[in-house]
Design an enzyme around this catalytic site. Sequence first.
Site, PDB file in Angstrom:
ATOM      1  N   ARG A  27       0.818  -1.204   0.000  1.00  0.00           N
ATOM      2  CA  ARG A  27       0.000   0.000   0.000  1.00  0.00           C
ATOM      3  C   ARG A  27       0.858   1.263   0.000  1.00  0.00           C
ATOM      4  O   ARG A  27       1.970   1.268   0.509  1.00  0.00           O
ATOM      5  CB  ARG A  27      -0.839   0.042   1.281  1.00  0.00           C
ATOM      6  CG  ARG A  27      -2.192  -0.537   1.091  1.00  0.00           C
ATOM      7  CD  ARG A  27      -3.029  -0.271   2.325  1.00  0.00           C
ATOM      8  NE  ARG A  27      -4.383  -0.730   2.086  1.00  0.00           N
ATOM      9  CZ  ARG A  27      -5.382   0.056   1.724  1.00  0.00           C
ATOM     10  NH1 ARG A  27      -5.205   1.354   1.601  1.00  0.00           N
ATOM     11  NH2 ARG A  27      -6.572  -0.445   1.501  1.00  0.00           N
ATOM     12  N   GLY A  28       0.316   2.299  -0.534  1.00  0.00           N
ATOM     13  CA  GLY A  28       0.967   3.593  -0.379  1.00  0.00           C
ATOM     14  C   GLY A  28       2.012   3.893  -1.432  1.00  0.00           C
ATOM     15  O   GLY A  28       2.826   4.781  -1.268  1.00  0.00           O
ATOM     16  N   CYS A  29       1.996   3.125  -2.519  1.00  0.00           N
ATOM     17  CA  CYS A  29       2.913   3.448  -3.604  1.00  0.00           C
ATOM     18  C   CYS A  29       2.089   3.938  -4.782  1.00  0.00           C
ATOM     19  O   CYS A  29       1.038   3.383  -5.087  1.00  0.00           O
ATOM     20  CB  CYS A  29       3.682   2.209  -4.040  1.00  0.00           C
ATOM     21  SG  CYS A  29       4.496   1.394  -2.675  1.00  0.00           S
ATOM     22  N   GLN A  30       2.596   4.953  -5.466  1.00  0.00           N
ATOM     23  CA  GLN A  30       1.906   5.416  -6.652  1.00  0.00           C
ATOM     24  C   GLN A  30       2.075   4.389  -7.769  1.00  0.00           C
ATOM     25  O   GLN A  30       1.191   4.162  -8.565  1.00  0.00           O
ATOM     26  CB  GLN A  30       2.481   6.760  -7.069  1.00  0.00           C
ATOM     27  CG  GLN A  30       1.492   7.563  -7.875  1.00  0.00           C
ATOM     28  CD  GLN A  30       2.074   8.870  -8.299  1.00  0.00           C
ATOM     29  OE1 GLN A  30       2.892   8.939  -9.211  1.00  0.00           O
ATOM     30  NE2 GLN A  30       1.655   9.926  -7.644  1.00  0.00           N
ATOM     31  N   SER A  31       3.263   3.785  -7.788  1.00  0.00           N
ATOM     32  CA  SER A  31       3.467   2.655  -8.681  1.00  0.00           C
ATOM     33  C   SER A  31       3.152   1.384  -7.883  1.00  0.00           C
ATOM     34  O   SER A  31       3.030   1.427  -6.675  1.00  0.00           O
ATOM     35  CB  SER A  31       4.919   2.632  -9.145  1.00  0.00           C
ATOM     36  OG  SER A  31       5.777   2.799  -8.035  1.00  0.00           O
TER      37      SER A  31
END
Lengths: 141, 141, 409, 409
Positions: free
Chosen positions: B51-55
């Site tokens: 979670r919490g990655c743009q990629s």
Amino acid sequence: MNAELQTRQEEIVEEFSFYEDWMEKYEQLIEMGKELDALPEQSRLDEHLIRGCQSRVWLLASKDENESVRFQADSDAIITKGLVALMVRVLDGLPPKDIAESDLWFIEKIGLDKHLSPTRANGLNSMVLQMKRYGVAFQAR
Amino acid sequence: MNAELQTRQEEIVEEFSFYEDWMEKYEQLIEMGKELDALPEQSRLDEHLIRGCQSRVWLLASKDENESVRFQADSDAIITKGLVALMVRVLDGLPPKDIAESDLWFIEKIGLDKHLSPTRANGLNSMVLQMKRYGVAFQAR
Amino acid sequence: MSSVLDTASIRGQFPILNREVHGQPLVYLDHAASSQKPIAVIEAQREYLSHYHSNVHRGVHALSQQATDAFERARSTVQYHIGAAHLEEIIWVAGATDGINLVSQAWGREHIEAGDLILITRMEHHANIVPWQMLAKEKGAKVEAVNILADGTLDEKDFQKKLKLNPKMVAFMHVSNTLGTINDAQRLTKMAKAARATVLIDGSQALPHMMVDVAELDCDFYVFSGHKAYGPTGIGVLYGRKSILEAMNPWRGGGEMIDVVSLEHGTTYAELPHKFEAGTPHISGAVALGVALQWLTGVGVKSVMEHETVLSAQARHQLGKIDGLRFIGEAPSISGVVSFVVEGVHPYDIGTLLDQQGIAVRTGHHCTQPIMDHYEIPGTVRASFGAYNTLQEVDALVQGVERALKMLR
Amino acid sequence: MSSVLDTASIRGQFPILNREVHGQPLVYLDHAASSQKPIAVIEAQREYLSHYHSNVHRGVHALSQQATDAFERARSTVQYHIGAAHLEEIIWVAGATDGINLVSQAWGREHIEAGDLILITRMEHHANIVPWQMLAKEKGAKVEAVNILADGTLDEKDFQKKLKLNPKMVAFMHVSNTLGTINDAQRLTKMAKAARATVLIDGSQALPHMMVDVAELDCDFYVFSGHKAYGPTGIGVLYGRKSILEAMNPWRGGGEMIDVVSLEHGTTYAELPHKFEAGTPHISGAVALGVALQWLTGVGVKSVMEHETVLSAQARHQLGKIDGLRFIGEAPSISGVVSFVVEGVHPYDIGTLLDQQGIAVRTGHHCTQPIMDHYEIPGTVRASFGAYNTLQEVDALVQGVERALKMLR
Ligand SMILES: Cc1ncc(COP(=O)(O)O)c(C=O)c1O
Ligand SMILES: Cc1ncc(COP(=O)(O)O)c(C=O)c1O
């Protein structure tokens, strides 16, 4: 414009020109408030209340035998009552049309215009509007 | 602290000390990203997403015959993949306890600490947390 | 009587206190309506907008990251200030009103059913009345109000009695904006929780004046507005117990509060606190509110409270000598709020004549009409004190009232 | 190509543009996420907080009256700016998201019933999707989205077709924050009104860039955020047609929005616009937003739009030469938003390397996941222009992208 209305405004401006500071002006307003007859309890109805006053202001109007508008007013706050007394003094007994179309230049002249904003707690703006509305209404009938 | 972990961090700090500007650092990260084996399609499951990655970042962990943790990771963005490759290089093959308790001081040393904030789009913080969580989990079993 | 605060130095930090009103130096005694702002807060907002504004979250560029860091740092300042266990229990809202509406609508619609009871008190601000009335109307539930005693304290016996009716929600104010009453929020919460109610505390008038610790209070929700706590307008805080917030549906939908949005498969929501923060937040407001709380901590909340107590005691002492003057609210535990009426004189008249002397007080019902109904008065004159007020200003108030009354009666 | 704006003078008014990022001069191309603020706006807010802050409305003292005047003046600035017939049609909200939620909840709960259709488009921002999904879920209604064509224009045939299903509400964006598409809002509104739908337009990306006239558009609701229009955060506007607003129930309850509050006899509500403005408003935000709109008018909205069109055309011209680069959104009528993807390269990687060069762009789904689904892409790189951007910055962007791609592939 109605000559009587002009004279009344000039008189008030003259009167207020004697007062130098706010205190004297307010004393005069308070005096006028005290002098205005209180409305009888049975006329102090919610339907005669003017919106937008922190204090309560009752305003009644009727047409007399000369087709002129007669105002009665009261307030539970004395300064507000003074303001409404001032308005009554200027507009009472005039023909509806002249009230509806009145240019109340004295308000600015005596330095009360800052009270005219619609957001003021005193409701001067609402008083003026309501009195003119009566003027319009009585013209129409 | 685990001696191997220390050595690996020192090595990386040594390597990155050659790079003067951001461009070279990012080139190195990109290089590491390219070198990391891609995960087979069947392992790129949503349940392995961090979670919490743009990629998207996939991270898998398992225990080998020596009770050490083995990581596999991938990302659809190459810089992110470089970051996760760096993390794998540091933590792969260590005992669960040492991962859970690891002090990853190299991150600050090589100037990646500003990427560590939980609000960063790259998710480095989530990677570290997730790897440590695996460490904790494998300890417990 | 000497003050525990260096008011000269404090006043120097409030630019507005240098100004005149109607040719008189401003005496600002309307803190309970909204506090003035220290330079630190004004500058924090200016600084933010001038040098690192950007939209927060998910931004890949440095400005966005700086803005996000400042924004989230402010959140943790709030967390520590009110003793919340978890960062994600701090939800940014537009103000106390917005926060209570969030709870009444998001929590309320899920939990309140026909016939349920919502318990408030007769001293609540409209913000803690109307949202519950609206909810009750929608659901066919009931709102009951706990009585207040003549001196303005909460009638604890009535509270106990009404708790027996098993209210689902008990919502009450920590400190009254009209009466000054400081409720024993911890005790009341304990009683309400013993009756298995969910508890919301309206801390609008408490947070600027005293230490607030939500862990100690053990309430489920706590709300306050930034603008009453030396902070900017348009920002406030809803604290919510994590387990309750997690189980709650979101209220506003939009960006930031989603996980996945799909037209075909529906939408899933983000985790706390973002689930409740749809749209671009009031970033500069949050950042500056953080600074305001730090400023307050720097001055010392306890000293501020002591200072305000000295001022209001002095005001009560001196005003009390005026013939026909009656205080509305004389609870033993009382804040820096002094409400009064004068026999035969309309509050509006007093307020108007004080204004002409440069003294800013509030008159009217202070958004607490049920209190006015209770005391059968049209309104009160209310002076309220903050860290920047002085004993000289108390004197000015008393003399101002005397002068006004001389003209009015 | 020369510019219609004196960008040097404009840039001088934006303090943030003097700063550096990663040792490079800031090139801010993230206007669509949030605009930067001119000094006039920052100073208006500072000035307000430093010299005439007070709570508004009903205050008897001079400060309160000054604050109220400034606050209401800002409302009439908005009224004239968007051509609303009545002052009370302008409702202050926290932002576009808050405004759409107000409509979806206050209007929506009254008018939407089980089986009803709410029509949106596939290009909407989450702010104009999620509130309707939430409403539809509550009511058992349906949300349908109008298709978009390959170039990012709205599929008007599909719009016509779906209007035949008699949607009660048609909500669409004026300008797309991801594609740049400028919808013919007047035409679409006319079609929707002919189908007897109520129409809400999300003007978040239109108002900062073009003349907006709600009378001409003839829509029922129009929303926008201050922070995208050179104004501060935490403030936005909901325009509503007077007759509709008057018939609507309030949404948030609390102070300011009431006429009489009684525990015994229930509560009656204030008139417009206050009925929808519960609680202390974001006064400094409203005042500063008024100044922002005046600033924009001073520069000239038409010139700003022309300027932005020149910049985006140039950006598209130069970026279009890059191998493997594909624009997402190439509508004939298009704003200063340029979204693109590059074959085999993740947008996040490009954004990160641009950031290192001081160039702030946004990457990701831009709160429009349905567009990403439509084009089957994980996100885009988006550069968006404002009045302060220059052709040199377009060059910097293009060179920055080239440099990034050299490293990435
Ligand atoms: C088209 C559009 N609509 C709505 C919004 C939401 O605006 P805000 O986040 O300010 O509420 C945005 C901004 O992100 C937008 O671009
Ligand atoms: C006790 C109390 N609760 C709630 C409010 C509402 O706060 P706001 O208007 O900032 O939302 C106020 C302020 O007027 C208050 O004094």
